[in-house]
Design a protein around this motif. Sequence first.
Motif, PDB file in Angstrom:
ATOM      1  N   MET A   7      -0.889  30.089  -1.364  1.00  0.00           N
ATOM      2  CA  MET A   7      -1.712  29.991  -0.168  1.00  0.00           C
ATOM      3  C   MET A   7      -2.385  28.621  -0.098  1.00  0.00           C
ATOM      4  O   MET A   7      -2.425  27.992   0.964  1.00  0.00           O
ATOM      5  CB  MET A   7      -2.767  31.093  -0.139  1.00  0.00           C
ATOM      6  N   ASN A   8      -2.896  28.152  -1.218  1.00  0.00           N
ATOM      7  CA  ASN A   8      -3.544  26.845  -1.273  1.00  0.00           C
ATOM      8  C   ASN A   8      -2.559  25.760  -0.844  1.00  0.00           C
ATOM      9  O   ASN A   8      -2.889  24.881  -0.041  1.00  0.00           O
ATOM     10  CB  ASN A   8      -4.058  26.598  -2.690  1.00  0.00           C
ATOM     11  N   THR A   9      -1.350  25.816  -1.364  1.00  0.00           N
ATOM     12  CA  THR A   9      -0.326  24.832  -1.026  1.00  0.00           C
ATOM     13  C   THR A   9       0.034  24.898   0.455  1.00  0.00           C
ATOM     14  O   THR A   9       0.192  23.863   1.110  1.00  0.00           O
ATOM     15  CB  THR A   9       0.926  25.056  -1.886  1.00  0.00           C
ATOM     16  N   ALA A  10       0.149  26.091   1.006  1.00  0.00           N
ATOM     17  CA  ALA A  10       0.475  26.244   2.425  1.00  0.00           C
ATOM     18  C   ALA A  10      -0.634  25.674   3.307  1.00  0.00           C
ATOM     19  O   ALA A  10      -0.352  25.028   4.331  1.00  0.00           O
ATOM     20  CB  ALA A  10       0.706  27.716   2.749  1.00  0.00           C
ATOM     21  N   ILE A  11      -1.888  25.895   2.928  1.00  0.00           N
ATOM     22  CA  ILE A  11      -3.009  25.363   3.713  1.00  0.00           C
ATOM     23  C   ILE A  11      -3.017  23.840   3.668  1.00  0.00           C
ATOM     24  O   ILE A  11      -3.170  23.182   4.701  1.00  0.00           O
ATOM     25  CB  ILE A  11      -4.342  25.950   3.201  1.00  0.00           C
ATOM     26  N   VAL A  12      -2.830  23.265   2.481  1.00  0.00           N
ATOM     27  CA  VAL A  12      -2.796  21.806   2.365  1.00  0.00           C
ATOM     28  C   VAL A  12      -1.642  21.237   3.181  1.00  0.00           C
ATOM     29  O   VAL A  12      -1.792  20.221   3.876  1.00  0.00           O
ATOM     30  CB  VAL A  12      -2.698  21.374   0.887  1.00  0.00           C
ATOM     31  N   LYS A  13      -0.497  21.878   3.124  1.00  0.00           N
ATOM     32  CA  LYS A  13       0.662  21.424   3.885  1.00  0.00           C
ATOM     33  C   LYS A  13       0.382  21.467   5.383  1.00  0.00           C
ATOM     34  O   LYS A  13       0.726  20.534   6.118  1.00  0.00           O
ATOM     35  CB  LYS A  13       1.881  22.288   3.541  1.00  0.00           C
ATOM     36  N   ALA A  14      -0.270  22.528   5.843  1.00  0.00           N
ATOM     37  CA  ALA A  14      -0.591  22.652   7.267  1.00  0.00           C
ATOM     38  C   ALA A  14      -1.570  21.561   7.706  1.00  0.00           C
ATOM     39  O   ALA A  14      -1.384  20.928   8.755  1.00  0.00           O
ATOM     40  CB  ALA A  14      -1.167  24.034   7.553  1.00  0.00           C
ATOM     41  N   PHE A  15      -2.615  21.324   6.920  1.00  0.00           N
ATOM     42  CA  PHE A  15      -3.575  20.275   7.264  1.00  0.00           C
ATOM     43  C   PHE A  15      -2.942  18.888   7.188  1.00  0.00           C
ATOM     44  O   PHE A  15      -3.252  18.018   7.996  1.00  0.00           O
ATOM     45  CB  PHE A  15      -4.818  20.351   6.374  1.00  0.00           C
ATOM     46  N   HIS A  16      -2.063  18.687   6.242  1.00  0.00           N
ATOM     47  CA  HIS A  16      -1.363  17.410   6.149  1.00  0.00           C
ATOM     48  C   HIS A  16      -0.522  17.191   7.403  1.00  0.00           C
ATOM     49  O   HIS A  16      -0.499  16.086   7.962  1.00  0.00           O
ATOM     50  CB  HIS A  16      -0.490  17.369   4.895  1.00  0.00           C
ATOM     51  N   ARG A  42      -0.828  33.224  -8.808  1.00  0.00           N
ATOM     52  CA  ARG A  42       0.381  32.683  -8.173  1.00  0.00           C
ATOM     53  C   ARG A  42       0.264  32.721  -6.660  1.00  0.00           C
ATOM     54  O   ARG A  42       0.545  31.741  -5.975  1.00  0.00           O
ATOM     55  CB  ARG A  42       1.621  33.461  -8.624  1.00  0.00           C
ATOM     56  N   ARG A  43      -0.184  33.863  -6.128  1.00  0.00           N
ATOM     57  CA  ARG A  43      -0.339  33.980  -4.666  1.00  0.00           C
ATOM     58  C   ARG A  43      -1.400  33.012  -4.142  1.00  0.00           C
ATOM     59  O   ARG A  43      -1.240  32.416  -3.080  1.00  0.00           O
ATOM     60  CB  ARG A  43      -0.682  35.421  -4.288  1.00  0.00           C
ATOM     61  N   ALA A  44      -2.475  32.828  -4.897  1.00  0.00           N
ATOM     62  CA  ALA A  44      -3.519  31.899  -4.473  1.00  0.00           C
ATOM     63  C   ALA A  44      -3.007  30.459  -4.483  1.00  0.00           C
ATOM     64  O   ALA A  44      -3.328  29.679  -3.578  1.00  0.00           O
ATOM     65  CB  ALA A  44      -4.742  32.047  -5.370  1.00  0.00           C
ATOM     66  N   PHE A  45      -2.193  30.098  -5.493  1.00  0.00           N
ATOM     67  CA  PHE A  45      -1.582  28.766  -5.517  1.00  0.00           C
ATOM     68  C   PHE A  45      -0.693  28.572  -4.289  1.00  0.00           C
ATOM     69  O   PHE A  45      -0.708  27.515  -3.652  1.00  0.00           O
ATOM     70  CB  PHE A  45      -0.737  28.565  -6.780  1.00  0.00           C
TER      71      PHE A  45
END
Length: 126
Positions: free
Chosen positions: A108-117, A103-106
Amino acid sequence: MEPVNLFDLATRQSQWLAVRQTAIAGNIANVNTPGYLARDVEPFEKVLDRTGMTLGSTQPGHMGFGATEASFRTQAQEYNGALLPSKNTVVVENELMKAGEVRRAFEMNTAIVKAFHGMLLSVSKG
């Protein structure tokens, strides 16, 4: 060589996390099955190592790496604890901790994608 595609890497990690969550759910579902061996997915780092990523420059001063499609292997976990009389190796507490890690990895993954987007949007707007 392919350039670094962070969205592709994030997608692959998301797929790996989904496979791991499925393995964890299967372990929990079989907690009372006699002889069931707990399963887990090989670590994402090993998947990346196996894909044969190599560094290569696309232009002077730029570095990138490419990756090929990787399959995510599930395997029986090593278990060093005492077996139950049913020879089942699932420990619910461990599986719930792993589910929390996923859950935490999901997240973090979502936050990174959102930041790059957001960065891509700001660059494209000028």
